[in-house]
Design a protein around this motif. Structure first.
Motif, short mmCIF file in Angstrom:
data_model
loop_
_atom_site.label_atom_id
_atom_site.label_comp_id
_atom_site.label_asym_id
_atom_site.label_seq_id
_atom_site.Cartn_x
_atom_site.Cartn_y
_atom_site.Cartn_z
N LEU A 1 0.77 -1.29 0.15
CA LEU A 1 -0.10 -0.01 0.02
C LEU A 1 0.79 1.24 0.14
N ALA A 2 1.80 1.44 1.00
CA ALA A 2 2.83 2.37 1.04
C ALA A 2 3.46 2.49 -0.48
N ARG A 3 3.78 1.63 -1.33
CA ARG A 3 4.33 1.72 -2.54
C ARG A 3 3.33 2.44 -3.56
N GLY A 4 1.91 1.98 -3.53
CA GLY A 4 0.89 2.51 -4.06
C GLY A 4 0.73 3.95 -3.89
N PHE A 5 1.15 4.66 -2.48
CA PHE A 5 0.89 5.94 -2.54
C PHE A 5 2.26 6.65 -2.73
N THR B 1 1.24 10.00 3.88
CA THR B 1 0.43 8.75 3.87
C THR B 1 1.27 7.43 3.70
N ALA B 2 2.33 7.53 2.96
CA ALA B 2 3.13 6.27 2.73
C ALA B 2 4.14 5.75 4.13
N GLN B 3 3.85 6.75 5.14
CA GLN B 3 4.52 6.15 6.39
C GLN B 3 3.50 6.20 7.45
N SER C 1 -6.71 8.80 -5.38
CA SER C 1 -6.45 8.62 -7.02
C SER C 1 -5.08 8.02 -7.19
N ILE C 2 -4.14 8.18 -6.15
CA ILE C 2 -2.65 7.98 -6.30
C ILE C 2 -2.31 6.52 -6.74
N PRO C 3 -2.79 5.78 -6.02
CA PRO C 3 -2.58 4.13 -6.25
C PRO C 3 -2.91 3.58 -7.45
N ALA C 4 -2.02 3.29 -8.39
CA ALA C 4 -2.30 2.56 -9.62
C ALA C 4 -3.33 3.50 -10.56
N GLY C 5 -3.37 4.90 -10.23
CA GLY C 5 -3.87 5.81 -11.28
C GLY C 5 -3.20 6.17 -12.31
N GLN C 6 -3.72 6.53 -13.34
CA GLN C 6 -2.86 6.98 -14.48
C GLN C 6 -3.26 8.45 -14.57
#
Ligand code: HEM
Length: 397
Positions: free
Chosen positions: A60-64, A74-76, A166-171
């Motif tokens: 999930l962290a990588r997604g953010f 958010t990634a921490q 919208s950040i994780p996996a968004g284009q």
């Protein structure tokens, strides 16, 4: 070769359930975007969510934190940490979401729900966007209460929550990426100001509670506090906006059930549980496979990013007979929608409370409502699902 399945295609965004059914039939496999490993059956979803050692929330962290973002607290945050770091942090913040905190919030949320209902019904019989006029405003105002902000504070909170989700996996095209980066900077500045204000003058809000030393004298670091506040935007706003909006959407498609709950508001808690299962506001989470491993008879390589399809688990026939049927007589709570295991949603009770108080304010004042004809634009997020706008016509009681 298996055909490509895309979780973010326009057809899937409009209706993801046929694709989930196909995935449950074939079992775990890779999908678009990004070759994610999709886990879709109830049993497999539970196994992955229960095992933070093999399936780390680092996914999930990588997604953010995609390559085009330098810093995203958010990634921490709590939700992306694994035990034991997660255990310590969760122990520290959990009290702020317990029954005592909810008792303080309840009358304030009820007052907001009544005020929003009053404003909404002034537009009765004309077409009104329920998301803009109600379902968005309630959770944003509740977040304002948690942050200790005065009145209706930050219309920008919802925009920021949208950007984060919208950040994780968004284009994102480059100009959108630039806007999102700017949002992250603006949010951090805003949260710094809030923390400073609460330090200067503490109240009975969540931020003041989190600043206070725990019984053992331990305190949250500034970074822990900031990242926790960041995580509350996607966790606490987006999901609850969509819970309320999805409820109205589902009822507009099911006239018999609509008539029943409008006639008997005691059915509201049951309604909320079935909407959480049938049209859930949270559709997935992400995990990282820490080793080569097996789930549901399929080998998943070390380093694979796994998309855990909670919404698919909630339509699994093996768990819910006639799962595609919206059924108010179904018993029990749809726990999986709030996750499973160590990260089980801290805000589950608060979300249910907000939805119940919102609908309890609204339903007794409605004779009926209907959805305006035309297609619905659904959120473009892998994680949260709900309508971006919901044009309704309301008929007061
Ligand atoms: C219907 C509304 C909601 C749904 C469906 C929902 C769903 C979820 C899910 C699925 C998770 C687990 C994520 C994972 O394991 O990767 C989660 C965690 C979390 N949620 Fe919610 N949530 C909702 C409302 C809220 C609200 C209102 C708040 C607070 C204002 C909140 C705060 C949190 C927090 C802090 C976590 C992280 C817990 C941890 O990592 O230990 N949620 N939520």
């Amino acid at each position: 070769m298996q055909p490509t399945l895309d979780l973010m295609s326009p057809e899937t965004r409009a209706n993801p359930y046929p694709l989930y059914a196909e995935l449950r039939r074939t079992g775990i496999r890779q999908v678009e975007p990004g070759g994610l490993w999709a886990v879709s059956r109830y049993e497999d979803v539970a196994a992955v969510m229960k095992d933070p050692r093999r399936f780390s929330s680092e996914g999930l962290a990588r997604g953010f934190l995609p390559p085009w973002i330098d810093r995203n607290p958010t990634a921490q945050s709590l939700v992306v940490k694994d035990p034991p770091a997660h255990t310590r942090l969760r122990g520290r913040v959990a009290r702020a979401f317990g029954p005592a905190a909810l008792n303080i919030l309840e009358p304030k949320i009820r007052a907001i729900a009544n005020e929003l209902t009053h404003d909404l019904l002034r537009q009765a019989e004309a077409e009104v966007d329920f998301v803009e006029a109600f379902s968005l405003r309630l959770p944003v105002r509740v977040l304002g209460l948690l942050f200790g902000l005065e009145a209706d504070p930050y219309p920008r909170l919802k925009g920021w929550a949208d950007d984060l989700v919208s950040i994780p996996a968004g284009q994102h095209p480059p100009e959108e990426q630039a806007r999102i980066r700017q949002s992250l900077v603006d949010m951090e500045r805003c949260f710094e100001d809030i923390i400073e204000a609460r330090r200067a003058s503490p109240g009975d809000d969540l931020v003041s509670e989190l600043i206070r030393p725990a019984d053992d004298g331990s305190v949250l670091t500034h970074e822990e506090l900031i990242s926790f506040l960041f995580s509350l935007l996607p966790a606490g706003v987006e999901t609850t906006v969509y819970l309320l909006a999805n409820t109205m959407y589902v009822l507009s498609e099911h006239p018999e059930e609509r008539a029943r709950v409008l006639a008997d508001p005691r059915l509201i808690p049951r309604l909320i549980e079935e909407v959480l299962r049938y049209e859930p506001p949270a559709h997935s989470s992400l995990r990282l496979a820490t080793e080569e491993t097996e789930v549901g008879g399929v080998r998943i390589p070390s380093g694979a990013t796994v998309v855990v399809l909670l919404a698919s688990a909630l339509r699994d026939e093996r768990q819910y007979p006639q799962a595609d049927r919206f059924d108010l007589t179904r018993g029990g709570q749809s726990h999986m929608v709030f996750g499973h295991g160590v990260h089980y949603c801290l805000g589950a009770m608060l979300a249910r409370l907000e939805a119940r108080l919102g609908l309890e304010a609204l339903f007794p004042r409605l004779r009926d409502f209907s959805l305006a004809p035309g297609p619905i634009a659904w959120s473009r997020s892998l994680i949260a699902r709900g309508p971006l706008a919901l044009p309704l016509r309301l008929f007061p009681a």
